[in-house]
Structure formats: structure tokens, C-alpha cells
Design a protein around this motif. Structure first.
Motif, mmCIF file in Angstrom:
data_model
loop_
_atom_site.group_PDB
_atom_site.id
_atom_site.type_symbol
_atom_site.label_atom_id
_atom_site.label_comp_id
_atom_site.label_asym_id
_atom_site.label_seq_id
_atom_site.Cartn_x
_atom_site.Cartn_y
_atom_site.Cartn_z
ATOM 1 N N SER A 191 -10.648 -1.447 -17.461
ATOM 2 C CA SER A 191 -9.181 -0.804 -17.342
ATOM 3 C C SER A 191 -8.900 0.457 -16.533
ATOM 4 O O SER A 191 -8.714 0.416 -15.452
ATOM 5 C CB SER A 191 -8.473 -0.290 -18.243
ATOM 6 N N CYS A 192 -10.472 1.161 -16.265
ATOM 7 C CA CYS A 192 -10.622 1.735 -15.084
ATOM 8 C C CYS A 192 -10.726 1.169 -13.619
ATOM 9 O O CYS A 192 -10.042 1.691 -13.205
ATOM 10 C CB CYS A 192 -12.025 2.638 -15.155
ATOM 11 N N LEU A 193 -10.936 -0.130 -13.473
ATOM 12 C CA LEU A 193 -10.662 -0.957 -12.146
ATOM 13 C C LEU A 193 -9.801 -1.322 -11.703
ATOM 14 O O LEU A 193 -9.693 -1.214 -10.880
ATOM 15 C CB LEU A 193 -11.954 -1.649 -12.299
ATOM 16 N N LYS A 194 -8.611 -1.953 -12.784
ATOM 17 C CA LYS A 194 -7.604 -2.223 -12.275
ATOM 18 C C LYS A 194 -6.583 -0.600 -11.405
ATOM 19 O O LYS A 194 -6.959 -0.233 -11.793
ATOM 20 C CB LYS A 194 -6.388 -1.718 -13.525
ATOM 21 N N SER A 195 -6.013 -2.170 -11.031
ATOM 22 C CA SER A 195 -4.824 -0.804 -9.528
ATOM 23 C C SER A 195 -4.367 0.148 -10.470
ATOM 24 O O SER A 195 -3.786 -0.318 -11.543
ATOM 25 C CB SER A 195 -4.128 -1.535 -8.904
ATOM 26 N N PRO A 196 -4.135 0.673 -10.022
ATOM 27 C CA PRO A 196 -3.016 2.237 -10.556
ATOM 28 C C PRO A 196 -1.179 1.293 -11.044
ATOM 29 O O PRO A 196 -1.081 0.199 -10.216
ATOM 30 C CB PRO A 196 -2.692 3.152 -9.060
ATOM 31 N N THR A 197 -1.031 2.383 -11.897
ATOM 32 C CA THR A 197 0.418 1.113 -12.685
ATOM 33 C C THR A 197 1.215 0.855 -11.649
ATOM 34 O O THR A 197 1.348 1.791 -10.618
ATOM 35 C CB THR A 197 0.676 2.613 -13.574
ATOM 36 N N GLN A 198 2.247 0.002 -11.189
ATOM 37 C CA GLN A 198 3.191 -0.329 -10.367
ATOM 38 C C GLN A 198 3.885 0.598 -10.915
ATOM 39 O O GLN A 198 4.571 0.872 -11.795
ATOM 40 C CB GLN A 198 3.183 -1.987 -10.797
ATOM 41 N N ALA A 199 4.255 0.476 -9.395
ATOM 42 C CA ALA A 199 6.245 1.478 -9.517
ATOM 43 C C ALA A 199 6.715 0.323 -10.059
ATOM 44 O O ALA A 199 6.698 0.023 -10.733
ATOM 45 C CB ALA A 199 6.453 1.625 -8.322
ATOM 46 N N PRO A 227 18.524 5.446 -14.140
ATOM 47 C CA PRO A 227 19.586 6.151 -13.796
ATOM 48 C C PRO A 227 19.231 6.571 -12.144
ATOM 49 O O PRO A 227 20.380 6.523 -11.509
ATOM 50 C CB PRO A 227 20.484 6.866 -14.457
ATOM 51 N N ASP A 228 18.564 7.677 -12.417
ATOM 52 C CA ASP A 228 18.420 8.786 -10.461
ATOM 53 C C ASP A 228 17.678 7.758 -10.152
ATOM 54 O O ASP A 228 18.432 8.212 -8.798
ATOM 55 C CB ASP A 228 16.958 9.499 -11.196
ATOM 56 N N ALA A 229 17.116 6.382 -10.298
ATOM 57 C CA ALA A 229 16.914 5.830 -8.989
ATOM 58 C C ALA A 229 17.788 5.010 -8.499
ATOM 59 O O ALA A 229 18.237 4.648 -6.976
ATOM 60 C CB ALA A 229 15.936 5.305 -9.652
ATOM 61 N N ALA A 230 18.979 4.378 -9.558
ATOM 62 C CA ALA A 230 19.399 3.673 -8.965
ATOM 63 C C ALA A 230 20.377 4.155 -8.083
ATOM 64 O O ALA A 230 21.277 3.271 -7.671
ATOM 65 C CB ALA A 230 20.180 3.134 -10.651
ATOM 66 N N VAL A 231 21.129 5.473 -8.055
ATOM 67 C CA VAL A 231 22.086 6.278 -7.981
ATOM 68 C C VAL A 231 22.012 6.417 -6.984
ATOM 69 O O VAL A 231 22.469 6.174 -5.240
ATOM 70 C CB VAL A 231 22.740 7.597 -8.763
ATOM 71 N N ALA A 254 10.034 5.813 1.965
ATOM 72 C CA ALA A 254 10.780 6.757 1.616
ATOM 73 C C ALA A 254 10.404 7.521 -0.111
ATOM 74 O O ALA A 254 10.973 8.391 -0.124
ATOM 75 C CB ALA A 254 12.350 7.464 1.936
ATOM 76 N N ASN A 255 10.610 6.443 -0.630
ATOM 77 C CA ASN A 255 10.974 6.639 -1.924
ATOM 78 C C ASN A 255 9.876 5.758 -3.162
ATOM 79 O O ASN A 255 9.661 4.328 -3.440
ATOM 80 C CB ASN A 255 12.174 6.198 -2.735
ATOM 81 N N PRO A 256 8.682 5.881 -2.557
ATOM 82 C CA PRO A 256 7.460 5.152 -3.208
ATOM 83 C C PRO A 256 6.843 4.665 -4.404
ATOM 84 O O PRO A 256 6.460 3.901 -5.115
ATOM 85 C CB PRO A 256 5.526 6.325 -2.368
ATOM 86 N N SER A 257 7.724 5.057 -5.271
ATOM 87 C CA SER A 257 7.398 5.765 -6.279
ATOM 88 C C SER A 257 8.401 4.467 -7.433
ATOM 89 O O SER A 257 8.921 3.920 -8.597
ATOM 90 C CB SER A 257 7.660 7.011 -7.487
ATOM 91 N N ILE A 258 9.558 3.482 -6.188
ATOM 92 C CA ILE A 258 11.096 2.705 -6.594
ATOM 93 C C ILE A 258 10.618 1.464 -5.967
ATOM 94 O O ILE A 258 10.274 1.737 -4.559
ATOM 95 C CB ILE A 258 11.879 3.702 -6.282
ATOM 96 N N LYS A 259 10.543 0.187 -6.626
ATOM 97 C CA LYS A 259 10.437 -1.515 -6.206
ATOM 98 C C LYS A 259 11.582 -1.858 -6.271
ATOM 99 O O LYS A 259 12.454 -1.345 -7.025
ATOM 100 C CB LYS A 259 8.962 -2.065 -6.455
ATOM 101 N N VAL A 260 12.189 -2.032 -5.074
ATOM 102 C CA VAL A 260 13.595 -2.846 -4.918
ATOM 103 C C VAL A 260 13.097 -3.906 -5.226
ATOM 104 O O VAL A 260 12.686 -5.275 -4.281
ATOM 105 C CB VAL A 260 14.483 -2.247 -3.992
#
Length: 425
Positions: A25-33, A316-320, A61-67
Motif C-alpha cells: 500500500s505504501c508503494l502504491k501511487s498517491p490517491t487518484q484525483a 458540487p464545487d468542482a462541477a460549478v 489549473a486544477n490538478p485535484s480534479i480530473k474530467v
């Protein structure tokens, strides 16, 4: 003793497994956006490059969000979004038209945007277009791209008829129609009275000052203004100024007649000029563009596409934020230029007109697009959102046809149409 040893080995193996799981688990990549799902209507594959670029810029511009972009066929959207909402699997942002969106808004399906639009974002859009995305004073959608018809006309036929310029009102249209028929033997224009094909006649009634329904949804066109609108079309038909197939043929017939040189005018979107050039190059050479014809109200029709955010979204925040990004001035201008549509963002409209005004040698398409943009200040969605619009259209069109063919008086036709609507709505 043997059983205890086996138990110890089992426990040690289990602990080792837990330790190794933790290490892996520690070796896995960070949590996906988190992934935001965005649905549009029939924009693939033509606009793949546009959306790849726009979504890429948003994600940068918003690396924490994937569309995740999903494109739905035009005719399938209504059923798919209803099914997804029923199954609680609706996307986060959806491209719809106001007619259908407002029906679901009445069921509280969409996020109320007023509490989250705190920076006056509503002021960035054309006021009449913004209003179309509200219900009971609450905003449920963001305006996106628009289309509005212009008048494409045959200059050669106008010259032969001695008509110096195209009509701007229905009153002028009746006069021009008579002159063109007398001087050339051609029809001035074609309008269909087939209810399944077009809203043009309903829109003309509103432009002439009639009201279709009241606040309770009951018929409001059994008035002097409504009767005058019925009388207008009946008179044109009985005077032989409309082709007889107007009662049986749809809008395609109007296109064919114009491209064959049998009519002098065609109401269509400016980009249709290119289709005429491909299908009827000789007609295209003598075609020019003028503003949309209207009535005494001065109102001009517009078709709107918008973006809504389902209330069930978990983002909701990301969607708007994404919906505002897609409909901002920069992206609206880019999409309008890529798609030959019009923007609804005020700054984008101004920039769109500026670009079209620059340069001396404008094509017919550019002139048409400029006229379309210039008439946006007078444009609005003419037909109010109605759950059973098809029922209303059928009642009006069929009774209007009966009056045109002499089966009913205008007064009886209007009364019967209103009675039919009120009984079956």
C-alpha cells in the motif's frame, strides 16, 4: 503440541500478510484525483480537439480534479439523463437545452446556483439568455452556446421584383410576398404548418404580440392579437402567396425551394450559407443575408444550449467551477469560432463581433454571423417552457390549417385551438 505449532504458523503467516499488504500500500501511487463526469450532446468527433485542449487547461489549473467527457447522441440525451438520475448515477455537469432542463428544474433536479455564484457571475451573460435558465427566480443553469436565424435572400429575384431591400417585419413581408409573386411568379418564402417539424409559426405569433399561455398554463391566445396572427397566415395562404405544400411538407421543402430558385427568402442559421454554396452554387452567388424578420414586438428568436449541475453530484464545487470555466469568455469565444455558433457571454459576444468587423473583404458567411451576433440584444427564447408543447403545437397548427383551407373561420379556429389545449394539457 502439533496443533499449537500449526496455529502459530498460521498466525505468523497472517501477520506477515498484513505487513506485506501495508508495504505494498505504501508503494502504491498517491490517491487518484476525483473524476468529474461531463456530458454533452452530439459534439464528438467534430470538437474532440477543442475539448481535449479545454479540459487539459482546466485540469492543469486544477490538478485535484480530473474530467471524464462523455458525448451522448442528441435524441438519446433525454432518456439517458432521466435514467441516470433515477439510478442515482447522474454525471456532474450536463449539456441540455432550456426546454427540457426547466422541466427537471421544476422537480428540483438541478443544483441551485445562486448560493454558489457569489462573484456576480450572472452579470457576465446576456440578460435575456440568463433569464431562460431561471425558475421561480432561482438560477439552475449557466448559458453556453446559441444559434439564431437570419434571412438569406435571393438578390436576383428581389431585383426582378423591384424590391429594394428584404423585409424586416411580418407586415413588410406580406407586401413583399405580393410584389414578388406578381413580378416574378415565384413565392417570397416557405413556412411549414406541419406541427412535428417546426416552431416557426408559434414564434411568429409571439413576435406579433400574442401570448401562448398564461401563468396557470391555460391558453392565452384567444385574444385580438392571437386572432390577428391567425388571420395573417390565413390571408397569405388564401391569396396564393404561400406554396400549397406548406400544409403538408416540412422545413426541408423550404430549403429545396430556395436552392431551386423557387422562393426568394429562407430563414436559417448563418452557417447554412455554406450548404447552399455546396448544393446550389448559382443560387449562392446571388444570395445575401439580412436580419431575422420579426413583428411589432421587435423580438427575435434564439436557441440556447446550457450547462446544469445535478443536485446529486458529490463534487458540487468542482462541477460549478468546471461549468463556469467552459462558459467563460475565453472558452465561449473559442467554441463559437470553432462551431459557427454564438456565445452567450457578454465579453465573448463583443470580442466575436470585433473579430468579424475587422477586415474589408467579408464573406457572406461572415456577414451572416455578424448580423446574428448583432441581433442577440433583441433575441430571447420566444416559446415558454411547456411540458406538453407538442399538444399545443398540434392544437394551433391543425386549427390554423382548417382556417387556411376554409373549413373554419379564423375566430372558430382560435377558439377551438384554445379549447383543445385547455382540455388536454
Amino acid at each position: 503440541m502439533f496443533e499449537i505449532a500449526k496455529l502459530r504458523r498460521f498466525v505468523m503467516c497472517g501477520l506477515l500478510g498484513l505487513i506485506l499488504t501495508g508495504v505494498v500500500s505504501c508503494l502504491k501511487s498517491p490517491t487518484q484525483a476525483p473524476q468529474l463526469e461531463f456530458w454533452t450532446m452530439e459534439l464528438q468527433p467534430k470538437f474532440n480537439d477543442y475539448f481535449k485542449d479545454a479540459i487539459g487547461k482546466f485540469e492543469a489549473a486544477n490538478p485535484s480534479i480530473k474530467v471524464h467527457w462523455v458525448d451522448i447522441p442528441w435524441g438519446a440525451m433525454q432518456g439517458k439523463i432521466q435514467a441516470a438520475m433515477g439510478a442515482k448515477t447522474a454525471p456532474d455537469v450536463v449539456n441540455l437545452n432550456p426546454d427540457f432542463a426547466i422541466q427537471l428544474a421544476a422537480r428540483n433536479a438541478w443544483l441551485n446556483l445562486d448560493p454558489v455564484l457569489t462573484k456576480g457571475e450572472n452579470k457576465e451573460y446576456l440578460p435575456s439568455i440568463w433569464q431562460a435558465g431561471t425558475l421561480d427566480g432561482k438560477a439552475f443553469s449557466l448559458p453556453w452556446y446559441l444559434t439564431t436565424n437570419v434571412t438569406i435572400y435571393n438578390q436576383e429575384l428581389f431585383t426582378k421584383a423591384g424590391v429594394p431591400k428584404p423585409p424586416t417585419t411580418y407586415q413588410e413581408l406580406a407586401q413583399v410576398a405580393k410584389q414578388i409573386k406578381e413580378k416574378t411568379g415565384k413565392y417570397a418564402f416557405f413556412t411549414t404548418f406541419v406541427p412535428e417539424d417546426s416552431n416557426d409559426v408559434l414564434e411568429s405569433m409571439i413576435q406579433m404580440g400574442a401570448q401562448l399561455t398564461d401563468k396557470q398554463g391555460k391558453a392565452a391566445f384567444n385574444t385580438p392579437a392571437g386572432k390577428a396572427a391567425f388571420q395573417y397566415w390565413v390571408d397569405l395562404y388564401k391569396q396564393g402567396l404561400l406554396p400549397k405544400e406548406a400544409l403538408t411538407q416540412g422545413h426541408k421543402q423550404g430549403i429545396q425551394l430556395y436552392q431551386a430558385g423557387e422562393t426568394a427568402m429562407l430563414s436559417a442559421g448563418a452557417p447554412f450559407i455554406n450548404s447552399i454554396a455546396q448544393n446550389a452554387p448559382q443560387i449562392a452567388k446571388v444570395s445575401a443575408v439580412a436580419p431575422q424578420i420579426t413583428g411589432q414586438t421587435g423580438k427575435k428568436g434564439v436557441a440556447v444550449m446550457n450547462l446544469v449541475v445535478p443536485r446529486t453530484t458529490k463534487m458540487p464545487d468542482a462541477a460549478v467551477k468546471f461549468a463556469l470555466f467552459i462558459t467563460n469568455a475565453t472558452n465561449q469565444l473559442a467554441f463559437a469560432q470553432a462551431s459557427d455558433t454564438l456565445p452567450s457571454n457578454i465579453k465573448a459576444v463583443a470580442d466575436y463581433k470585433t473579430k468579424l468587423e475587422s477586415g474589408d473583404d467579408k464573406s457572406a458567411l461572415d456577414r451572416g454571423k455578424l448580423i446574428s451576433a448583432e441581433q442577440l440584444s433583441q433575441s430571447e427564447i420566444l416559446i415558454p417552457p411547456l411540458k406538453n408543447l407538442d399538444v399545443l403545437k398540434k392544437a394551433i397548427y391543425e386549427n390554423l390549417q382548417a382556417a387556411m383551407s376554409g373549413e373554419k373561420t379564423v375566430e372558430q379556429a382560435v377558439t377551438d385551438a384554445a379549447t383543445t389545449w385547455d382540455a388536454g394539457k
